[in-house]
Design an enzyme around this catalytic site. Structure first.
Site, PDB file in Angstrom:
ATOM      1  N   TRP A   1      -0.650  -5.390   1.231  1.00 53.67           N
ATOM      2  CA  TRP A   1      -1.869  -5.919   1.853  1.00 53.67           C
ATOM      3  C   TRP A   1      -1.612  -7.291   2.466  1.00 53.67           C
ATOM      4  O   TRP A   1      -2.114  -7.602   3.545  1.00 53.67           O
ATOM      5  CB  TRP A   1      -2.975  -5.995   0.799  1.00 53.67           C
ATOM      6  CG  TRP A   1      -4.304  -6.419   1.332  1.00 53.67           C
ATOM      7  CD1 TRP A   1      -5.226  -5.629   1.966  1.00 53.67           C
ATOM      8  CD2 TRP A   1      -4.875  -7.732   1.290  1.00 53.67           C
ATOM      9  NE1 TRP A   1      -6.336  -6.372   2.320  1.00 53.67           N
ATOM     10  CE2 TRP A   1      -6.157  -7.665   1.913  1.00 53.67           C
ATOM     11  CE3 TRP A   1      -4.450  -8.958   0.784  1.00 53.67           C
ATOM     12  CZ2 TRP A   1      -6.994  -8.776   2.040  1.00 53.67           C
ATOM     13  CZ3 TRP A   1      -5.280 -10.070   0.906  1.00 53.67           C
ATOM     14  CH2 TRP A   1      -6.527  -9.974   1.529  1.00 53.67           C
ATOM     15  N   HIS A   2      -0.817  -8.119   1.796  1.00 50.40           N
ATOM     16  CA  HIS A   2      -0.521  -9.454   2.323  1.00 50.40           C
ATOM     17  C   HIS A   2       0.469  -9.417   3.479  1.00 50.40           C
ATOM     18  O   HIS A   2       0.386 -10.238   4.391  1.00 50.40           O
ATOM     19  CB  HIS A   2       0.044 -10.347   1.211  1.00 50.40           C
ATOM     20  CG  HIS A   2      -1.008 -10.910   0.298  1.00 50.40           C
ATOM     21  ND1 HIS A   2      -1.417 -10.263  -0.834  1.00 50.40           N
ATOM     22  CD2 HIS A   2      -1.733 -12.056   0.375  1.00 50.40           C
ATOM     23  CE1 HIS A   2      -2.355 -10.991  -1.435  1.00 50.40           C
ATOM     24  NE2 HIS A   2      -2.567 -12.070  -0.726  1.00 50.40           N
TER      25      HIS A   2
END
Length: 542
Positions: free
Chosen positions: A413-414
């Site tokens: 996600w990052h």
């Protein structure tokens, strides 16, 4: 070129060369405030509210950022999610959605990394928020198909039993207070906000004494906000707190409206002012403590203590950009009414439904667990509720698979910059160390003989936590492996050495020594806070 680029270029020149994308982000976030007032006070029908948010999103992507592709990509993912959940029943629906949106986000991350556009605003930020919204929506639809006894309280609260219309769904996706950079929230929160159920008063009838008590609780010293009600949810007529007196069986009763919308102007302005203050701090101080200077030869020439202190200030200044976005965005949500989260036990209005950061709690945290609980809260809640707990069978302890999958999901996600993974992996060892300190060292200072030193222990815990975290997030800000290792090496990997030697100390028996000290000090004495927490857990089990 976007429609307003010339306008932002003039502002950039007049403010000493501030980045265009940064100016556009702040402008868009602040523009949401007057729009939130219009949304709340002048738009009466639900369908118009959805259209209003969608129209604002189109304006932002096309006219301000020139990111038409980002809008089309978000629209495609949203419609695909809707189609999957409409047609695919069972657990595979949310699983397919999760896979699809993570793949799309991963391509965006890779493209951004390949083009070396880490300081440029593109579709990646909105897509990160979109992933949270679409996956939580998918699981909530799945929960609406499951038997009630299989659901946790949170899952029951957010389960969707009837598929919304496409317009309502897109209104949720592009809600004006959070489509750009958050905060994210569940679909049912949005639906109950738009249809006014969030503001429903449970009892329609009350005695005059009850009404006065409600007024007293609602008009309080802290926020001095008059409760406002809505007599007709269809026409959205807002009035001051009113009662309608009538008599029955010799007793006087009062009838009051079913819906009361608190005035969030003061807390919203507080968030805005705090965000503007952070902008001033970043502009005035941020450039003096840049991570880029830590890569210079001059940085190597100063003393180790000055290098370490510089990194502490650089980390603080780097946090300002997160504080700015989260605070200003939250304020717009509060102003629209979405930030309303009921009342506490004293009847004081809570505006923390979409809170993403608690600055004071973060900066004053004396352990890593408390620190992480106050940072990027909505993302942490998403990882917990829709990844970690989904892989943990009810009534059983989390497995390694749950922890590992949550870590991998958070990492993807990052993004894929090596710096993220250096920070996450190092942080995991620091978290493990914190658990050992809490289990073995903390009881020493709760023993009667050493209780007077508890304040010193808390201070040292704050100093160590903040210092080591600021050291560990260096790669998170520098991103590349080479630059991250260069700065860490200039600091002699001091943070890692502290963590390593502390773990070794516990392996060699430091925990046993701590237990003996506790016994000498009169034994471990639980604090009132711990006792109350255990009572709550016991009550919840029964």
């Amino acid at each position: 070129m976007a429609l307003f680029d010339k306008f932002f270029m003039k502002i950039s020149i007049n403010t000493g060369g501030l980045a265009l994308d940064h100016l556009k982000i702040v402008f868009t976030l602040i523009l949401a405030y007057p729009l939130a007032l219009i949304y709340k006070n002048l738009i009466f029908y639900q369908s118009l509210k959805h259209l209003f948010s969608i129209s604002f999103a189109i304006f932002v992507f096309f006219a301000i950022f020139d990111l038409a592709d980002a809008f089309y990509g978000m629209l495609f993912s949203s419609l695909l999610t809707y189609a999957i959940m409409y047609n695919v029943k069972g657990i595979w629906g949310p699983r397919i959605v999760f896979l699809c949106v993570l793949v799309q986000l991963s391509f965006s991350h890779i493209s951004r990394q390949y083009e070396d556009a880490s300081d440029k605003f593109d579709s990646t930020g909105p897509l990160m928020v979109l992933v949270i919204k679409l996956t939580s929506f998918a699981f909530s639809v799945y929960d609406g198909q499951r038997p009630s006894h299989e659901l946790s309280p949170d899952q029951k609260l957010n389960s969707i039993h009837v598929m919304p219309s496409i317009l309502e769904f897109l209104g949720y996706v592009f809600f004006l207070g959070g489509f750009l950079l958050g905060p994210a929230f569940n679909f049912m929160e949005y639906q109950q906000f738009v249809n006014m159920e969030m503001f429903r008063i449970e009892s329609e009838y009350a005695t005059n004494g009850d009404v006065k008590q409600l007024q007293q609780k609602s008009i309080n010293k802290k926020n001095n906000n008059n409760i406002k009600g809505e007599k007709n949810v269809q026409t959205n007529i807002q009035t001051n707190f009113q009662t309608f007196v009538y008599k029955k069986d010799g007793e006087t009763f009062s009838k009051f409206p079913k819906y009361y919308i608190p005035n969030g102007f003061i807390p919203a302005m507080s968030k805005l002012l705090n965000g503007l203050f952070c902008i001033v701090c970043m502009v005035s101080v941020g450039n003096k403590y840049s991570y880029d200077w830590a890569l210079s030869e001059e940085f190597k020439s100063i003393s180790f203590l000055n290098r370490f202190l510089y990194i502490q200030m650089a980390a603080l200044c780097a946090r300002f950009k997160y504080y700015i976005v989260w605070l200003i965005a939250e304020g717009a949500c509060i102003l629209s009414g979405l930030g309303f989260n009921g009342y506490d036990e004293e009847g004081i209005i809570k505006w923390d439904r979409v809170t993403n950061i608690e600055i004071a709690a973060y900066e004053l945290a004396d352990n890593i667990r408390s620190l992480l609980e106050t940072w990027n809260k909505k993302t942490n809640q998403w990882l917990k509720n829709y990844v970690y707990l989904r892989l943990t069978p009810p009534g059983k302890k989390p497995t390694f698979l749950s922890t590992f999958t949550t870590f991998v999901t958070s990492a993807i996600w990052h993004g894929f910059y090596p710096g993220y993974y250096l920070t996450f992996i190092s942080g995991a060892f620091f978290q493990s160390l914190h658990r050992k300190f809490r289990r073995h060292v903390r009881p020493i200072f709760l023993a009667p003989r050493f209780a007077h030193l508890k304040s010193l222990y808390d201070f040292l815990g704050w100093l160590a936590t903040q210092s080591i975290i600021n050291y560990l997030v260096i790669p998170f800000n520098l991103l590349t492996l080479k630059n991250s290792l260069q700065v860490w090496s200039n600091l002699y990997f001091c943070g890692h050495l502290v963590i390593l030697f502390s773990h070794i100390a516990f392996l060699l028996g430091a925990g046993i020594v701590c237990k003996r000290i506790v016994s000498v000090g009169g034994g471990y004495v639980e604090t009132d806070k711990v006792i109350m927490k255990k009572k709550k857990i016991l009550i919840s089990k029964h």
